[in-house]
Design an enzyme around this catalytic site. Sequence first.
Site, short mmCIF file in Angstrom:
data_model
loop_
_atom_site.label_atom_id
_atom_site.label_comp_id
_atom_site.label_asym_id
_atom_site.label_seq_id
_atom_site.Cartn_x
_atom_site.Cartn_y
_atom_site.Cartn_z
N GLN A 61 0.81 -1.21 0.00
CA GLN A 61 0.00 0.00 0.00
C GLN A 61 0.85 1.26 0.00
O GLN A 61 2.02 1.25 0.38
CB GLN A 61 -0.96 0.01 1.20
CG GLN A 61 -0.30 -0.25 2.53
CD GLN A 61 -1.22 -0.89 3.54
OE1 GLN A 61 -2.43 -0.84 3.44
NE2 GLN A 61 -0.64 -1.52 4.55
N GLU A 129 -0.71 1.06 13.40
CA GLU A 129 -0.35 2.35 14.01
C GLU A 129 -0.16 2.25 15.52
O GLU A 129 0.39 3.17 16.14
CB GLU A 129 -1.42 3.38 13.70
CG GLU A 129 -2.73 3.11 14.42
CD GLU A 129 -3.79 4.13 14.10
OE1 GLU A 129 -3.79 5.18 14.76
OE2 GLU A 129 -4.60 3.88 13.22
N ASP A 198 -8.85 -4.82 13.16
CA ASP A 198 -8.53 -3.41 12.95
C ASP A 198 -7.87 -3.29 11.58
O ASP A 198 -6.70 -2.93 11.44
CB ASP A 198 -7.60 -2.91 14.06
CG ASP A 198 -7.34 -1.41 13.96
OD1 ASP A 198 -8.06 -0.73 13.21
OD2 ASP A 198 -6.39 -0.93 14.62
#
Length: 350
Positions: A61, A129, A198
């Site tokens: 990505q 993150e 997530d």
Amino acid sequence: MGEAPQVFYINGFSKFGHETQQNHVNDHNNDSSWYEEKIDDDLRWSFKLNSAPHKAISEYQDIVLLDTKRFGKALMLDGKMQSAETDEFIYHECLIHPPLLFHPNAEKVCKGKKDNQSPKTVFIMGGGEGSSAREAIKHRSMVRVVMCDIDKVVVDFCRKYLIANREAFSHKKLDLVINDAKAELENRKEKFDIIIGDLADPLEDGPCYQLYTKSFYEKILKPKLNDNGIFVTQAGPAGIFTHKEVFTSIYNTIKQVFKYVIAYATHVPSFADTWGWVMASDQPLSICPEEMDRRIEARIDGELLYLNGSWFHSSTTMNKTVYQSLQNETHVYTEENARFVPGHGMAYRL
């Protein structure tokens, strides 16, 4: 006339090839720099920037960290907002705490000693993150949090630039694994009290849409839950105009696998929409608002900024249109018959 503002066009790929529109950085006039996120073919959402973006690219990505005037630091993956400094607590409190709080707090006696059965182990799919791990570690009963993200570049990028989660990344209870979550769960022998999705939104050619499928939930994920185990996943946009993109399909797919399923939603300002989550278990998911507040007080270190018992119960009540769509949805998510949010992943450009 003043100088024209600079716009960073992200995820705006040509239909006639694989060229991306050129990004322009104006270092001498940052006050006029904007970053533009494509919400849909006819809708874009712009962020005024304090400085030029930090950018990286992995085999999975595009990665961009913005410093925005409105939302602070903001992480973008494949041109889609993942998290913003000023309001990420909304998304992450909604994702992490409901399943941990709904998990029973029974005590059993083993060899004459009481064993507190509050959730002790969590497996996070994605979460690069670090914010989901940070929230899970707040639970006093937590023994081990496994965070499995496929993209080491994202994890390293966030560890470098998102200073708010540095303590979570270095916490002794965190087990950070770089791997495909599907393969990692399949190969692990242990089971978990809570499994959390997530994940990035399911994008066509993106890295994770297979982790929203019935076969994955049924054959790989569910067998890795302990008795009384709970699964929760982010489920994409749940707004009046966007809930049919993937939210209703994810909900209906999970209903095919688990006996008890709850959908809930709330507005996340930096996402420019209402956002949805789906929680599921084979044990009843039912606690009153007062009991939820008691568990927050008893189980969590620190104060939550968004979630309490009354809010959570209200978040499970949808407006008429979304409610009817959830009830009437027939689509089941499979690899051959998937739904996607607008946009494309890295494979689109190869």
